[in-house]
Design an enzyme around this catalytic site. Structure first.
Site, PDB file in Angstrom:
ATOM      1  CD  GLU A  81       0.452  42.141  89.115  1.00  0.00           C
ATOM      2  OE1 GLU A  81       0.376  42.014  90.337  1.00  0.00           O
ATOM      3  OE2 GLU A  81      -0.568  42.212  88.389  1.00  0.00           O
ATOM      4  CG  HIS A 103       0.930  48.964  93.982  1.00  0.00           C
ATOM      5  ND1 HIS A 103       1.790  48.463  93.017  1.00  0.00           N
ATOM      6  CD2 HIS A 103      -0.296  48.606  93.591  1.00  0.00           C
ATOM      7  CE1 HIS A 103       1.098  47.823  92.100  1.00  0.00           C
ATOM      8  NE2 HIS A 103      -0.181  47.901  92.420  1.00  0.00           N
ATOM      9  CG  ASP A 104      -0.340  44.911  94.616  1.00  0.00           C
ATOM     10  OD1 ASP A 104      -1.190  45.780  94.894  1.00  0.00           O
ATOM     11  OD2 ASP A 104      -0.145  44.502  93.459  1.00  0.00           O
ATOM     12  CG  ASP A 107       0.025  49.818  86.259  1.00  0.00           C
ATOM     13  OD1 ASP A 107      -0.400  48.717  85.873  1.00  0.00           O
ATOM     14  OD2 ASP A 107       0.589  50.006  87.348  1.00  0.00           O
ATOM     15  CG  ASP A 133      -3.041  45.090  86.928  1.00  0.00           C
ATOM     16  OD1 ASP A 133      -2.352  45.211  87.950  1.00  0.00           O
ATOM     17  OD2 ASP A 133      -4.227  44.697  86.935  1.00  0.00           O
TER      18      ASP A 133
HETATM   19  C1  NOJ Z   1      -2.484  43.909  90.526  1.00  0.00           C
HETATM   20  C2  NOJ Z   1      -2.261  45.296  91.025  1.00  0.00           C
HETATM   21  O1  NOJ Z   1      -0.906  45.479  91.314  1.00  0.00           O
HETATM   22  C3  NOJ Z   1      -3.144  45.473  92.229  1.00  0.00           C
HETATM   23  O2  NOJ Z   1      -2.865  46.655  92.932  1.00  0.00           O
HETATM   24  C4  NOJ Z   1      -4.565  45.448  91.756  1.00  0.00           C
HETATM   25  O3  NOJ Z   1      -5.436  45.507  92.870  1.00  0.00           O
HETATM   26  C5  NOJ Z   1      -4.863  44.177  90.960  1.00  0.00           C
HETATM   27  N1  NOJ Z   1      -3.814  43.819  90.038  1.00  0.00           N
HETATM   28  C6  NOJ Z   1      -6.106  44.355  90.151  1.00  0.00           C
HETATM   29  O4  NOJ Z   1      -5.844  45.263  89.105  1.00  0.00           O
END
Ligand code: NOJ
Length: 544
Positions: free
Chosen positions: A275, A337-338, A102, A204
Protein backbone atom coordinates in the site's frame (compact mmCIF):
# COMPACT_ATOMS: atom_id res chain seq x y z
CA UNK A 1 14.96 -13.71 -22.01
CA UNK A 2 11.61 -15.37 -22.77
CA UNK A 3 8.67 -13.81 -20.94
CA UNK A 4 7.62 -15.77 -17.87
CA UNK A 5 4.26 -17.52 -17.68
CA UNK A 6 1.89 -15.28 -15.74
CA UNK A 7 1.73 -15.96 -12.01
CA UNK A 8 -1.68 -16.51 -10.40
CA UNK A 9 -1.81 -12.96 -9.07
CA UNK A 10 -1.32 -11.61 -12.59
CA UNK A 11 -4.26 -13.52 -14.00
CA UNK A 12 -6.67 -13.36 -11.15
CA UNK A 13 -9.16 -10.96 -9.59
CA UNK A 14 -8.75 -9.98 -5.94
CA UNK A 15 -11.73 -9.20 -3.70
CA UNK A 16 -11.16 -7.11 -0.59
CA UNK A 17 -13.11 -8.15 2.50
CA UNK A 18 -13.36 -5.79 5.44
CA UNK A 19 -14.00 -8.52 8.02
CA UNK A 20 -16.01 -6.35 10.44
CA UNK A 21 -18.56 -5.71 7.70
CA UNK A 22 -18.89 -8.83 5.59
CA UNK A 23 -20.92 -11.38 7.55
CA UNK A 24 -21.62 -11.70 11.25
CA UNK A 25 -22.14 -15.28 12.39
CA UNK A 26 -22.54 -14.90 16.16
CA UNK A 27 -24.95 -12.02 16.65
CA UNK A 28 -22.59 -9.39 18.04
CA UNK A 29 -23.12 -7.10 15.05
CA UNK A 30 -19.52 -7.40 13.90
CA UNK A 31 -18.52 -9.58 10.97
CA UNK A 32 -16.19 -12.49 11.65
CA UNK A 33 -14.18 -15.31 10.07
CA UNK A 34 -16.93 -17.97 10.31
CA UNK A 35 -19.16 -15.46 8.52
CA UNK A 36 -16.61 -15.15 5.74
CA UNK A 37 -16.42 -18.94 5.45
CA UNK A 38 -20.21 -19.02 4.96
CA UNK A 39 -19.85 -16.61 2.06
CA UNK A 40 -16.96 -18.23 0.21
CA UNK A 41 -19.34 -19.98 -2.09
CA UNK A 42 -20.81 -16.63 -3.12
CA UNK A 43 -17.34 -15.32 -3.88
CA UNK A 44 -16.07 -18.35 -5.77
CA UNK A 45 -19.24 -19.53 -7.51
CA UNK A 46 -21.65 -16.63 -7.83
CA UNK A 47 -19.22 -13.80 -8.32
CA UNK A 48 -16.28 -15.77 -9.68
CA UNK A 49 -13.35 -13.95 -8.09
CA UNK A 50 -10.10 -15.82 -7.52
CA UNK A 51 -8.52 -14.37 -4.39
CA UNK A 52 -9.63 -12.69 -1.20
CA UNK A 53 -7.73 -10.05 0.74
CA UNK A 54 -8.71 -9.83 4.37
CA UNK A 55 -8.22 -6.52 6.16
CA UNK A 56 -6.82 -7.07 9.70
CA UNK A 57 -8.41 -9.66 11.99
CA UNK A 58 -5.63 -9.71 14.61
CA UNK A 59 -6.01 -8.96 18.33
CA UNK A 60 -6.42 -5.21 18.59
CA UNK A 61 -7.78 -2.52 20.91
CA UNK A 62 -9.48 -1.27 17.70
CA UNK A 63 -8.34 2.34 18.00
CA UNK A 64 -7.90 2.15 14.21
CA UNK A 65 -10.26 -0.80 13.69
CA UNK A 66 -7.63 -3.47 13.58
CA UNK A 67 -4.67 -1.63 12.05
CA UNK A 68 -3.46 -1.17 15.65
CA UNK A 69 -2.32 -4.72 16.34
CA UNK A 70 -1.47 -6.02 19.79
CA UNK A 71 -0.50 -9.52 18.64
CA UNK A 72 0.61 -10.18 15.08
CA UNK A 73 0.25 -13.95 15.31
CA UNK A 74 -3.26 -14.53 16.54
CA UNK A 75 -6.89 -13.80 15.73
CA UNK A 76 -8.97 -11.35 17.76
CA UNK A 77 -11.74 -13.28 19.59
CA UNK A 78 -14.18 -10.89 17.94
CA UNK A 79 -13.36 -12.58 14.62
CA UNK A 80 -12.62 -16.16 15.67
CA UNK A 81 -9.55 -18.21 16.52
CA UNK A 82 -6.45 -19.44 14.74
CA UNK A 83 -8.36 -22.66 14.11
CA UNK A 84 -11.12 -20.69 12.38
CA UNK A 85 -8.46 -18.99 10.30
CA UNK A 86 -6.99 -22.36 9.30
CA UNK A 87 -10.46 -23.55 8.36
CA UNK A 88 -10.97 -20.42 6.27
CA UNK A 89 -7.74 -21.06 4.37
CA UNK A 90 -8.69 -24.71 3.83
CA UNK A 91 -12.20 -23.85 2.66
CA UNK A 92 -10.97 -21.05 0.43
CA UNK A 93 -8.32 -23.24 -1.17
CA UNK A 94 -10.86 -26.01 -1.68
CA UNK A 95 -12.73 -23.50 -3.85
CA UNK A 96 -9.58 -22.37 -5.64
CA UNK A 97 -9.62 -19.04 -3.85
CA UNK A 98 -6.26 -17.65 -2.83
CA UNK A 99 -5.97 -15.93 0.55
CA UNK A 100 -4.12 -12.64 0.96
CA UNK A 101 -3.88 -11.09 4.41
CA UNK A 102 -3.07 -7.62 5.62
CA UNK A 103 0.42 -7.31 7.06
CA UNK A 104 0.98 -4.13 9.09
CA UNK A 105 4.73 -3.77 9.53
CA UNK A 106 5.00 -0.06 10.19
CA UNK A 107 3.33 0.18 13.57
CA UNK A 108 1.89 -1.90 16.35
CA UNK A 109 -0.73 -1.01 18.91
CA UNK A 110 0.50 0.90 21.93
CA UNK A 111 -0.85 -2.16 23.78
CA UNK A 112 1.50 -4.57 22.03
CA UNK A 113 3.77 -6.20 24.65
CA UNK A 114 6.77 -4.94 22.62
CA UNK A 115 5.69 -1.34 23.08
CA UNK A 116 4.70 -1.83 26.71
CA UNK A 117 8.25 -3.03 27.31
CA UNK A 118 9.75 -0.33 25.15
CA UNK A 119 8.06 2.46 27.06
CA UNK A 120 8.74 0.88 30.48
CA UNK A 121 12.21 2.43 30.78
CA UNK A 122 14.94 3.99 28.71
CA UNK A 123 17.23 1.02 29.22
CA UNK A 124 14.71 -1.69 28.43
CA UNK A 125 16.00 -4.17 25.82
CA UNK A 126 13.11 -3.23 23.53
CA UNK A 127 13.51 0.55 23.89
CA UNK A 128 15.04 0.76 20.44
CA UNK A 129 12.29 -1.35 18.87
CA UNK A 130 10.34 1.90 18.42
CA UNK A 131 11.45 5.42 17.47
CA UNK A 132 12.20 7.49 20.57
CA UNK A 133 13.81 10.92 20.59
CA UNK A 134 14.62 13.70 23.01
CA UNK A 135 12.71 16.95 23.11
CA UNK A 136 14.40 20.05 21.72
CA UNK A 137 15.88 22.28 24.46
CA UNK A 138 12.62 24.24 24.58
CA UNK A 139 10.68 21.03 25.15
CA UNK A 140 9.18 20.94 21.68
CA UNK A 141 9.01 17.91 19.39
CA UNK A 142 12.22 16.52 17.87
CA UNK A 143 11.22 17.71 14.38
CA UNK A 144 8.22 18.89 12.38
CA UNK A 145 6.92 15.51 11.25
CA UNK A 146 3.13 15.18 11.25
CA UNK A 147 0.78 12.28 11.85
CA UNK A 148 -1.43 11.38 8.90
CA UNK A 149 -4.46 11.56 11.15
CA UNK A 150 -3.67 15.08 12.34
CA UNK A 151 -1.31 16.90 14.66
CA UNK A 152 2.31 16.12 15.44
CA UNK A 153 3.63 12.62 14.83
CA UNK A 154 5.38 12.78 18.19
CA UNK A 155 3.79 11.98 21.55
CA UNK A 156 5.48 12.82 24.83
CA UNK A 157 6.01 9.99 27.28
CA UNK A 158 6.06 11.54 30.74
CA UNK A 159 7.44 8.50 32.53
CA UNK A 160 10.61 8.17 30.46
CA UNK A 161 10.94 11.79 29.34
CA UNK A 162 11.14 11.25 25.59
CA UNK A 163 8.89 11.50 22.55
CA UNK A 164 7.84 8.47 20.52
CA UNK A 165 6.98 8.61 16.84
CA UNK A 166 3.74 7.52 15.16
CA UNK A 167 2.96 8.00 11.47
CA UNK A 168 -0.75 7.58 12.28
CA UNK A 169 -2.56 7.63 15.64
CA UNK A 170 -0.67 8.01 18.90
CA UNK A 171 -2.09 4.56 19.70
CA UNK A 172 -0.04 3.21 16.75
CA UNK A 173 3.67 3.73 17.54
CA UNK A 174 6.02 3.11 14.59
CA UNK A 175 8.35 0.14 14.85
CA UNK A 176 12.03 0.82 14.22
CA UNK A 177 12.91 -1.27 11.18
CA UNK A 178 16.53 -0.18 11.40
CA UNK A 179 16.86 -2.43 14.43
CA UNK A 180 17.75 -5.91 13.05
CA UNK A 181 15.80 -7.62 15.85
CA UNK A 182 12.62 -5.81 14.78
CA UNK A 183 13.16 -6.77 11.18
CA UNK A 184 13.69 -10.41 12.10
CA UNK A 185 10.66 -10.43 14.42
CA UNK A 186 8.48 -9.04 11.63
CA UNK A 187 9.89 -11.49 9.09
CA UNK A 188 8.96 -14.21 11.60
CA UNK A 189 5.41 -12.87 11.52
CA UNK A 190 5.39 -13.29 7.75
CA UNK A 191 6.77 -16.82 8.10
CA UNK A 192 4.10 -17.65 10.68
CA UNK A 193 1.28 -16.86 8.25
CA UNK A 194 3.03 -18.31 5.20
CA UNK A 195 3.33 -21.56 7.08
CA UNK A 196 -0.41 -21.42 7.78
CA UNK A 197 -0.90 -21.36 4.03
CA UNK A 198 -1.55 -17.76 3.07
CA UNK A 199 -0.82 -16.93 -0.55
CA UNK A 200 0.19 -13.34 -0.09
CA UNK A 201 0.24 -10.12 1.85
CA UNK A 202 -1.23 -6.70 1.32
CA UNK A 203 1.40 -4.65 3.11
CA UNK A 204 0.04 -1.66 4.95
CA UNK A 205 1.68 1.78 4.82
CA UNK A 206 4.68 0.14 3.29
CA UNK A 207 6.75 3.24 2.60
CA UNK A 208 6.60 4.45 6.17
CA UNK A 209 8.85 1.74 7.54
CA UNK A 210 12.04 3.59 6.55
CA UNK A 211 12.58 7.16 7.65
CA UNK A 212 15.56 9.49 7.71
CA UNK A 213 17.83 8.22 10.49
CA UNK A 214 18.92 11.83 11.19
CA UNK A 215 15.26 12.82 11.72
CA UNK A 216 15.61 15.91 9.55
CA UNK A 217 12.64 18.29 9.26
CA UNK A 218 10.37 17.90 6.25
CA UNK A 219 10.48 20.96 4.01
CA UNK A 220 7.39 23.04 3.43
CA UNK A 221 5.60 22.11 0.24
CA UNK A 222 6.44 25.16 -1.88
CA UNK A 223 4.38 24.71 -4.98
CA UNK A 224 1.14 23.16 -5.93
CA UNK A 225 -0.30 21.31 -3.01
CA UNK A 226 0.42 17.63 -3.55
CA UNK A 227 -2.68 15.85 -2.43
CA UNK A 228 -1.52 12.59 -0.95
CA UNK A 229 -4.72 11.12 0.28
CA UNK A 230 -8.28 10.73 -0.83
CA UNK A 231 -9.82 12.82 0.52
CA UNK A 232 -6.97 15.30 0.92
CA UNK A 233 -5.29 15.85 4.25
CA UNK A 234 -4.67 19.62 4.18
CA UNK A 235 -2.28 19.95 7.10
CA UNK A 236 -0.27 16.87 6.16
CA UNK A 237 -0.11 17.81 2.49
CA UNK A 238 1.40 21.20 3.33
CA UNK A 239 4.75 19.44 3.82
CA UNK A 240 6.89 17.54 1.35
CA UNK A 241 7.29 14.14 2.94
CA UNK A 242 10.94 13.74 2.11
CA UNK A 243 12.23 12.53 5.43
CA UNK A 244 9.44 10.87 7.41
CA UNK A 245 8.99 7.99 4.94
CA UNK A 246 10.39 6.25 1.86
CA UNK A 247 14.06 6.59 2.77
CA UNK A 248 16.05 4.89 0.00
CA UNK A 249 17.10 2.11 2.39
CA UNK A 250 13.59 0.77 1.92
CA UNK A 251 14.61 -0.97 -1.31
CA UNK A 252 16.91 -3.27 0.64
CA UNK A 253 14.08 -4.25 2.98
CA UNK A 254 11.77 -4.94 0.05
CA UNK A 255 14.39 -7.18 -1.53
CA UNK A 256 14.70 -9.14 1.70
CA UNK A 257 10.92 -9.49 1.95
CA UNK A 258 10.77 -10.66 -1.62
CA UNK A 259 13.50 -13.19 -1.00
CA UNK A 260 11.57 -14.49 1.98
CA UNK A 261 8.35 -14.84 -0.04
CA UNK A 262 10.14 -16.52 -2.92
CA UNK A 263 11.61 -19.07 -0.54
CA UNK A 264 8.10 -20.47 0.05
CA UNK A 265 6.84 -22.77 -2.67
CA UNK A 266 7.54 -22.02 -6.28
CA UNK A 267 8.99 -18.66 -7.16
CA UNK A 268 6.24 -16.02 -7.35
CA UNK A 269 3.67 -18.38 -5.82
CA UNK A 270 3.44 -16.15 -2.71
CA UNK A 271 2.96 -12.48 -3.45
CA UNK A 272 2.91 -9.08 -1.87
CA UNK A 273 1.12 -5.92 -2.88
CA UNK A 274 2.28 -2.84 -1.04
CA UNK A 275 0.00 0.00 0.00
CA UNK A 276 1.51 3.29 -1.08
CA UNK A 277 -0.03 6.54 -2.14
CA UNK A 278 2.15 7.73 -5.02
CA UNK A 279 0.87 9.35 -8.17
CA UNK A 280 4.21 10.20 -9.68
CA UNK A 281 4.45 7.10 -11.82
CA UNK A 282 8.21 6.65 -12.28
CA UNK A 283 8.67 6.85 -8.50
CA UNK A 284 5.74 4.50 -8.01
CA UNK A 285 7.23 2.05 -10.50
CA UNK A 286 10.60 2.09 -8.72
CA UNK A 287 9.11 -0.10 -5.99
CA UNK A 288 8.94 -3.08 -8.32
CA UNK A 289 12.72 -2.96 -7.96
CA UNK A 290 15.35 -2.34 -10.61
CA UNK A 291 15.56 -6.10 -11.22
CA UNK A 292 11.85 -6.65 -10.45
CA UNK A 293 13.01 -8.07 -7.16
CA UNK A 294 11.05 -5.91 -4.70
CA UNK A 295 7.25 -5.64 -4.35
CA UNK A 296 5.38 -7.92 -6.73
CA UNK A 297 3.10 -4.95 -7.14
CA UNK A 298 2.89 -1.51 -5.56
CA UNK A 299 -0.83 -0.77 -5.16
CA UNK A 300 -1.97 1.66 -7.80
CA UNK A 301 -4.41 4.23 -6.41
CA UNK A 302 -4.55 6.27 -9.61
CA UNK A 303 -8.26 5.65 -10.19
CA UNK A 304 -9.21 6.52 -6.63
CA UNK A 305 -8.93 10.23 -7.01
CA UNK A 306 -8.61 10.99 -10.69
CA UNK A 307 -11.25 13.48 -11.86
CA UNK A 308 -13.84 11.23 -13.49
CA UNK A 309 -13.41 12.27 -17.12
CA UNK A 310 -12.37 10.12 -20.05
CA UNK A 311 -9.26 12.16 -20.64
CA UNK A 312 -8.09 12.21 -17.06
CA UNK A 313 -8.62 8.47 -16.68
CA UNK A 314 -6.81 7.81 -19.93
CA UNK A 315 -4.01 10.05 -18.69
CA UNK A 316 -3.57 7.95 -15.56
CA UNK A 317 -3.66 4.60 -17.32
CA UNK A 318 -1.35 5.65 -20.15
CA UNK A 319 1.16 7.35 -17.85
CA UNK A 320 1.29 4.32 -15.63
CA UNK A 321 1.69 1.95 -18.57
CA UNK A 322 4.51 4.13 -19.89
CA UNK A 323 6.30 4.14 -16.54
CA UNK A 324 6.16 0.38 -16.01
CA UNK A 325 9.43 -1.46 -16.34
CA UNK A 326 9.24 -4.24 -18.95
CA UNK A 327 7.64 -7.35 -17.44
CA UNK A 328 6.31 -5.46 -14.40
CA UNK A 329 2.63 -6.17 -13.92
CA UNK A 330 0.15 -3.34 -13.22
CA UNK A 331 -2.92 -3.35 -10.99
CA UNK A 332 -6.01 -1.21 -10.57
CA UNK A 333 -8.52 -0.53 -7.86
CA UNK A 334 -11.71 1.57 -7.66
CA UNK A 335 -12.24 1.56 -3.93
CA UNK A 336 -11.10 0.40 -0.53
CA UNK A 337 -11.86 0.86 3.16
CA UNK A 338 -10.16 4.27 3.24
CA UNK A 339 -12.01 6.15 0.52
CA UNK A 340 -15.50 7.08 -0.56
CA UNK A 341 -17.20 4.33 -2.59
CA UNK A 342 -17.02 4.48 -6.36
CA UNK A 343 -20.82 4.63 -6.75
CA UNK A 344 -20.84 7.71 -4.50
CA UNK A 345 -17.88 9.32 -6.18
CA UNK A 346 -19.14 8.99 -9.74
CA UNK A 347 -22.82 8.03 -9.44
CA UNK A 348 -24.54 4.71 -10.13
CA UNK A 349 -24.59 4.99 -13.91
CA UNK A 350 -20.87 5.75 -14.13
CA UNK A 351 -20.10 3.08 -11.51
CA UNK A 352 -21.08 0.55 -14.18
CA UNK A 353 -18.67 2.16 -16.63
CA UNK A 354 -16.02 2.14 -13.91
CA UNK A 355 -16.56 -1.57 -13.31
CA UNK A 356 -16.13 -2.29 -17.00
CA UNK A 357 -12.94 -0.23 -16.94
CA UNK A 358 -11.54 -2.01 -13.87
CA UNK A 359 -12.24 -5.47 -15.25
CA UNK A 360 -10.97 -4.87 -18.77
CA UNK A 361 -7.73 -2.99 -18.11
CA UNK A 362 -4.35 -4.67 -18.23
CA UNK A 363 -3.43 -5.46 -14.64
CA UNK A 364 -4.78 -7.24 -11.60
CA UNK A 365 -8.11 -5.77 -10.50
CA UNK A 366 -8.97 -5.51 -6.81
CA UNK A 367 -12.69 -5.23 -6.10
CA UNK A 368 -13.87 -3.69 -2.84
CA UNK A 369 -16.66 -5.67 -1.16
CA UNK A 370 -20.09 -4.32 -2.00
CA UNK A 371 -18.99 -2.39 -5.07
CA UNK A 372 -20.19 -5.35 -7.14
CA UNK A 373 -23.78 -4.58 -6.09
CA UNK A 374 -23.41 -0.80 -6.27
CA UNK A 375 -23.26 -0.03 -2.55
CA UNK A 376 -22.94 3.67 -1.78
CA UNK A 377 -21.49 5.65 1.13
CA UNK A 378 -23.90 5.53 4.05
CA UNK A 379 -24.46 8.83 5.86
CA UNK A 380 -23.13 8.66 9.42
CA UNK A 381 -24.68 10.96 12.02
CA UNK A 382 -22.30 12.60 14.52
CA UNK A 383 -23.33 10.19 17.28
CA UNK A 384 -22.59 7.18 15.02
CA UNK A 385 -19.03 8.17 14.13
CA UNK A 386 -16.48 5.48 14.99
CA UNK A 387 -13.53 6.09 12.67
CA UNK A 388 -10.80 8.03 14.49
CA UNK A 389 -10.11 10.00 11.33
CA UNK A 390 -13.76 11.02 11.11
CA UNK A 391 -13.81 12.03 14.77
CA UNK A 392 -10.95 14.38 14.04
CA UNK A 393 -12.27 15.72 10.74
CA UNK A 394 -15.84 14.59 9.92
CA UNK A 395 -15.46 15.25 6.19
CA UNK A 396 -12.53 12.83 5.99
CA UNK A 397 -14.22 9.92 7.71
CA UNK A 398 -14.11 6.38 6.45
CA UNK A 399 -17.16 4.90 8.21
CA UNK A 400 -19.52 5.62 5.26
CA UNK A 401 -17.60 3.20 3.00
CA UNK A 402 -17.28 0.49 5.66
CA UNK A 403 -20.93 -0.33 6.31
CA UNK A 404 -22.30 -3.90 6.37
CA UNK A 405 -22.56 -5.95 3.22
CA UNK A 406 -26.11 -6.09 1.89
CA UNK A 407 -27.03 -9.73 1.32
CA UNK A 408 -30.82 -9.68 1.09
CA UNK A 409 -33.90 -7.60 1.84
CA UNK A 410 -34.58 -9.19 5.24
CA UNK A 411 -33.81 -7.66 8.65
CA UNK A 412 -30.26 -6.31 8.89
CA UNK A 413 -29.74 -7.20 5.23
CA UNK A 414 -28.82 -10.65 6.54
CA UNK A 415 -25.45 -9.25 7.58
CA UNK A 416 -26.29 -10.12 11.16
CA UNK A 417 -29.10 -11.80 13.04
CA UNK A 418 -32.43 -9.93 13.14
CA UNK A 419 -32.11 -8.88 16.80
CA UNK A 420 -28.46 -7.84 16.59
CA UNK A 421 -27.24 -4.27 16.19
CA UNK A 422 -24.78 -3.91 13.31
CA UNK A 423 -21.61 -2.05 14.28
CA UNK A 424 -22.26 0.57 11.59
CA UNK A 425 -25.67 1.41 10.13
CA UNK A 426 -26.94 -0.52 7.13
CA UNK A 427 -27.69 1.51 4.00
CA UNK A 428 -31.30 2.61 3.62
CA UNK A 429 -31.37 1.27 0.07
CA UNK A 430 -30.57 -2.29 1.17
CA UNK A 431 -34.02 -3.71 0.33
CA UNK A 432 -33.31 -2.94 -3.31
CA UNK A 433 -29.53 -3.02 -3.44
CA UNK A 434 -28.58 -6.48 -2.22
CA UNK A 435 -27.11 -9.71 -3.51
CA UNK A 436 -30.33 -11.75 -3.49
CA UNK A 437 -32.40 -9.13 -5.35
CA UNK A 438 -29.66 -8.43 -7.86
CA UNK A 439 -29.18 -12.09 -8.64
CA UNK A 440 -32.78 -12.11 -9.90
CA UNK A 441 -32.48 -8.95 -11.95
CA UNK A 442 -30.84 -9.68 -15.32
CA UNK A 443 -29.60 -6.08 -15.66
CA UNK A 444 -28.32 -5.51 -12.15
CA UNK A 445 -24.88 -4.28 -11.20
CA UNK A 446 -24.15 -7.72 -9.76
CA UNK A 447 -25.03 -9.45 -13.02
CA UNK A 448 -22.86 -6.94 -14.89
CA UNK A 449 -19.95 -7.61 -12.55
CA UNK A 450 -20.38 -11.37 -12.87
CA UNK A 451 -20.50 -11.09 -16.66
CA UNK A 452 -17.37 -8.94 -16.76
CA UNK A 453 -15.49 -11.33 -14.49
CA UNK A 454 -16.53 -14.27 -16.65
CA UNK A 455 -15.54 -12.40 -19.82
CA UNK A 456 -12.14 -11.52 -18.39
CA UNK A 457 -11.50 -15.07 -17.28
CA UNK A 458 -12.39 -16.45 -20.70
CA UNK A 459 -10.32 -14.03 -22.75
CA UNK A 460 -6.52 -14.13 -22.93
CA UNK A 461 -6.67 -10.65 -24.51
CA UNK A 462 -8.47 -9.30 -21.44
CA UNK A 463 -6.54 -11.02 -18.69
CA UNK A 464 -3.14 -10.93 -20.32
CA UNK A 465 -3.07 -9.05 -23.61
CA UNK A 466 -1.48 -5.76 -24.54
CA UNK A 467 -3.17 -2.41 -23.96
CA UNK A 468 -3.32 0.62 -26.22
CA UNK A 469 -5.64 3.59 -25.99
CA UNK A 470 -7.05 5.26 -29.08
CA UNK A 471 -6.73 8.84 -30.28
CA UNK A 472 -9.38 10.54 -32.36
CA UNK A 473 -12.34 9.69 -30.20
CA UNK A 474 -14.86 12.16 -28.72
CA UNK A 475 -13.44 13.88 -25.61
CA UNK A 476 -16.11 12.24 -23.44
CA UNK A 477 -15.03 8.75 -24.49
CA UNK A 478 -12.20 6.45 -23.61
CA UNK A 479 -11.54 3.70 -26.11
CA UNK A 480 -8.82 1.11 -25.80
CA UNK A 481 -7.79 -2.14 -27.36
CA UNK A 482 -6.72 -5.27 -25.53
CA UNK A 483 -5.18 -7.85 -27.73
CA UNK A 484 -3.04 -10.91 -28.17
CA UNK A 485 -1.90 -12.18 -31.52
CA UNK A 486 -5.06 -14.30 -31.69
CA UNK A 487 -7.76 -12.07 -30.32
CA UNK A 488 -8.77 -8.46 -30.02
CA UNK A 489 -11.23 -6.75 -27.71
CA UNK A 490 -12.20 -3.11 -27.96
CA UNK A 491 -13.58 -1.34 -24.93
CA UNK A 492 -15.46 1.89 -25.56
CA UNK A 493 -16.59 3.88 -22.52
CA UNK A 494 -18.84 6.91 -22.54
CA UNK A 495 -18.11 9.06 -19.49
CA UNK A 496 -20.88 11.53 -20.27
CA UNK A 497 -24.64 11.60 -19.93
CA UNK A 498 -25.13 12.36 -23.62
CA UNK A 499 -25.03 10.15 -26.72
CA UNK A 500 -21.62 9.75 -28.34
CA UNK A 501 -20.37 8.25 -31.58
CA UNK A 502 -16.97 6.66 -31.90
CA UNK A 503 -15.52 6.38 -35.40
CA UNK A 504 -12.49 4.10 -35.60
CA UNK A 505 -12.69 2.40 -39.02
CA UNK A 506 -9.15 1.08 -38.61
CA UNK A 507 -10.43 -1.30 -35.91
CA UNK A 508 -12.75 -3.05 -38.33
CA UNK A 509 -15.93 -4.89 -37.53
CA UNK A 510 -16.96 -7.01 -34.65
CA UNK A 511 -19.70 -7.78 -32.21
CA UNK A 512 -20.82 -6.00 -29.07
CA UNK A 513 -20.71 -8.87 -26.57
CA UNK A 514 -21.64 -6.80 -23.55
CA UNK A 515 -22.83 -3.33 -22.72
CA UNK A 516 -22.86 -1.88 -19.22
CA UNK A 517 -26.66 -1.74 -19.38
CA UNK A 518 -26.70 -5.41 -20.43
CA UNK A 519 -29.16 -4.70 -23.22
CA UNK A 520 -27.05 -4.97 -26.34
CA UNK A 521 -25.47 -7.88 -28.16
CA UNK A 522 -25.17 -7.06 -31.81
CA UNK A 523 -22.83 -6.81 -34.77
CA UNK A 524 -20.98 -3.51 -35.00
CA UNK A 525 -18.81 -1.63 -37.43
CA UNK A 526 -16.28 0.38 -35.45
CA UNK A 527 -16.38 3.02 -38.15
CA UNK A 528 -19.56 4.07 -36.36
CA UNK A 529 -20.13 2.84 -32.84
CA UNK A 530 -22.99 4.58 -31.12
CA UNK A 531 -22.75 4.79 -27.33
CA UNK A 532 -25.76 5.64 -25.19
CA UNK A 533 -25.33 8.05 -22.27
CA UNK A 534 -23.17 6.53 -19.52
CA UNK A 535 -22.66 3.38 -21.54
CA UNK A 536 -19.66 1.19 -22.00
CA UNK A 537 -19.38 -1.54 -24.62
CA UNK A 538 -17.13 -4.53 -24.87
CA UNK A 539 -16.57 -5.43 -28.50
CA UNK A 540 -15.06 -8.62 -29.85
CA UNK A 541 -13.30 -7.82 -33.07
CA UNK A 542 -12.86 -10.41 -35.77
CA UNK A 543 -9.17 -10.76 -36.64
CA UNK A 544 -8.68 -11.55 -40.29
C1 NOJ B 1 -3.62 2.36 5.78
C2 NOJ B 1 -4.86 1.58 6.07
O1 NOJ B 1 -5.48 1.22 4.88
C3 NOJ B 1 -5.72 2.45 6.95
O2 NOJ B 1 -7.02 1.93 7.11
C4 NOJ B 1 -5.03 2.60 8.27
O3 NOJ B 1 -5.75 3.49 9.09
C5 NOJ B 1 -3.61 3.13 8.09
N1 NOJ B 1 -2.90 2.52 6.99
C6 NOJ B 1 -2.80 2.87 9.32
O4 NOJ B 1 -2.55 1.49 9.42
Amino acid sequence: MAPQEPAWWQREIIYQIYPRSFQDSDGDGVGDLPGIIQRLEYLAETLGVDAIWLSPFYPSPMADFGYDISNYVDVDPLFGTLETFDELVREAHARNLKVIIDFVPNHSSEQHPWFLESRSSRDNAKRDWYTWADAKPDGSTPNNWLGMFGGSAWTWDEATGQYYFHSYLKEEPDLNWRNPEVKEAMFDVMRFWLERGVDGFRIDAVLHIMKDPALRDNPVNPGERIVLGNPPLPEYDAQLHLHDQAHSDIHGIFREMRHLLDSYGEERSRMCIGELDIFEWPTWASYYGAALDELHMPFNFGLLRVPWTAQAVRGVVDALEAALPPEAWPNFVLGNHDVSRIASRVGNAQARVAMMLLLTLRGTPTLYYGDEIGMIDVPITPDQILDPLQQWAPELGRDPARTPMQWDSGPNAQFCLPGATPWLPIAEDYRRVNVAAEREDPRSMLVLTQALIAARRASPALFGGAYRSMDNVPPACLVYVRETKDERRVIALNFSSTDQTVALPELGRGRITMSTVLDRREPVNLAKLHLHPNEGCLVTVALV
